[in-house]
Design a protein around this motif. Structure first.
Motif, short mmCIF file in Angstrom:
data_model
loop_
_atom_site.label_atom_id
_atom_site.label_comp_id
_atom_site.label_asym_id
_atom_site.label_seq_id
_atom_site.Cartn_x
_atom_site.Cartn_y
_atom_site.Cartn_z
N ASP B 18 0.97 -1.63 0.09
CA ASP B 18 0.24 0.24 -0.39
C ASP B 18 1.01 0.75 0.15
OD1 ASP B 18 -1.97 -1.25 2.40
OD2 ASP B 18 -1.88 -1.99 0.83
N ASN B 57 -15.39 10.54 -10.52
CA ASN B 57 -14.75 8.87 -9.85
C ASN B 57 -14.84 8.28 -11.56
OD1 ASN B 57 -13.75 6.85 -8.94
ND2 ASN B 57 -14.53 6.68 -6.99
N THR B 59 -13.80 5.50 -14.21
CA THR B 59 -13.67 4.30 -13.98
C THR B 59 -12.31 3.69 -13.15
OG1 THR B 59 -15.13 3.50 -15.48
CG2 THR B 59 -14.27 1.52 -14.82
N VAL B 60 -12.25 3.34 -12.04
CA VAL B 60 -11.13 3.17 -11.81
C VAL B 60 -11.18 1.98 -10.39
CG1 VAL B 60 -9.14 4.90 -10.50
CG2 VAL B 60 -9.98 6.07 -11.61
N PRO B 61 -9.86 1.26 -10.20
CA PRO B 61 -10.31 0.15 -9.47
C PRO B 61 -10.48 0.54 -7.57
CG PRO B 61 -9.13 -0.46 -10.88
CD PRO B 61 -8.96 1.13 -10.91
N ASN B 62 -11.51 0.00 -6.81
CA ASN B 62 -11.41 0.83 -5.55
C ASN B 62 -9.95 0.78 -4.62
OD1 ASN B 62 -11.81 -1.65 -5.36
ND2 ASN B 62 -13.68 -1.79 -4.62
N ARG B 63 -9.19 0.23 -5.59
CA ARG B 63 -7.92 0.32 -4.63
C ARG B 63 -7.36 1.75 -4.48
NH1 ARG B 63 -4.29 -1.68 -7.51
NH2 ARG B 63 -5.20 -1.81 -9.00
N SER B 65 -7.88 5.21 -3.96
CA SER B 65 -8.81 5.76 -2.47
C SER B 65 -7.95 7.53 -2.75
CB SER B 65 -9.22 5.74 -1.38
OG SER B 65 -7.83 5.63 -0.85
N ILE B 78 -3.25 3.81 -3.02
CA ILE B 78 -3.47 2.50 -3.81
C ILE B 78 -3.23 1.62 -2.91
CG2 ILE B 78 -2.69 1.77 -6.01
CD1 ILE B 78 -1.10 4.82 -6.26
N SER B 80 -3.16 -2.47 -2.17
CA SER B 80 -2.73 -4.10 -2.94
C SER B 80 -2.95 -3.59 -4.49
CB SER B 80 -3.60 -4.49 -3.02
OG SER B 80 -4.62 -5.10 -1.56
N GLU B 82 -0.74 -3.81 -7.76
CA GLU B 82 -0.41 -4.43 -8.70
C GLU B 82 0.26 -4.21 -10.41
OE1 GLU B 82 -4.27 -4.92 -10.58
OE2 GLU B 82 -5.09 -5.80 -8.75
N ASP B 85 -0.65 -1.19 -12.41
CA ASP B 85 -1.22 0.18 -12.31
C ASP B 85 0.68 0.99 -11.73
OD1 ASP B 85 -1.81 -0.99 -8.42
OD2 ASP B 85 -3.57 -0.53 -10.59
#
Lengths: 112, 114
Positions: B18, B57, B59-63, B65, B78, B80, B82, B85
């Motif tokens: 994170d 907001n 379309t962004v992964p909710n990872r 914030s 951010i 988790s 990946e 990213d």
């Protein structure tokens, strides 16, 4: 869906030549059309911008041509210099909006 | 004085970690943004805040914030992380509804996930 389409993707121009980058948009609600210049490792910076009530705006060697009926606008760089080598982005937004829609960028290389 | 400053400039981290990126603007602007620039240099809006309130907001992964403690700050956390990213993340600010809607960008944070 790409709100602003930009071409070409890359451009090579001789020093002293004219660089031309074109953009097109669909949303007639857009009323602010900036061009941003980005050098490697830096954030984009405003170069020049136009509103749809004029058809052309010139600042030094940089000119925006705007065609409202065709929903197109272009950036002309006169007397291109090696220092102009950068990535150029067109964008569009609404003055009262909340985001800028960027084109896909044009990598300009000016060769001496 | 730097108008829009973000830290860090470079961030290398392992998958699953994170991380946070901080952004501050001293221009008195009402609106702040986070943009992601991929390897093809495409600039894509992630979030837009106006006076500390989330406006956009995408379309962004909710990872991902965003957090805006006040009008001058918009941080991106951010979770988790990946491999996908990995990109350059730009913070920007602009006036809202004014005659000049120039956006000012920070210098970017190059995130590399390994």
């Amino acid at each position: 869906q790409q709100q602003v389409k930009q071409s070409p993707q890359s451009l090579i121009v001789q020093k002293g030549g004219i660089s031309i980058i074109n953009c097109a948009y669909e949303n007639t609600a857009f009323d602010y059309f900036p061009w941003y210049q980005q050098f490697p490792g830096k954030g984009p910076a405003l170069l020049i911008a136009i509103r749809p009530d004029v058809s052309e705006k010139k600042e030094g060697r940089f000119t925006i041509s705007f065609n409202k009926s065709a929903k197109q606008f272009s950036l002309h760089i006169m007397d291109s210099q090696p220092g102009d080598s950068a990535t150029y982005f067109c964008a569009a937004s609404k003055v009262t909006g909340n985001q800028f829609y960027f084109g896909t960028g044009t990598s300009l290389t000016v060769i001496p | 004085d730097t108008a829009v400053s973000q830290t860090p400039k470079y961030l290398v981290t392992q998958m699953g970690n994170d991380k946070s990126i901080k952004c501050e603007q001293n221009l008195g602007h009402d609106t702040m943004y986070w943009y992601k620039q991929d390897s093809k240099k495409f600039l894509k809006i992630m979030f837009s805040y106006n006076n500390k309130e989330l406006i956009i907001n995408e379309t962004v992964p909710n990872r991902f914030s965003p957090k805006s403690p006040d009008k001058a700050h918009l941080n991106l956390h951010i979770n988790s992380l990946e491999l996908g990213d990995s990109a350059v993340y730009f913070c920007a600010s602009s006036p809202f509804g004014g005659p000049n809607t120039e956006a000012f960008f920070g210098q970017g944070t190059r995130l590399t996930v390994v």
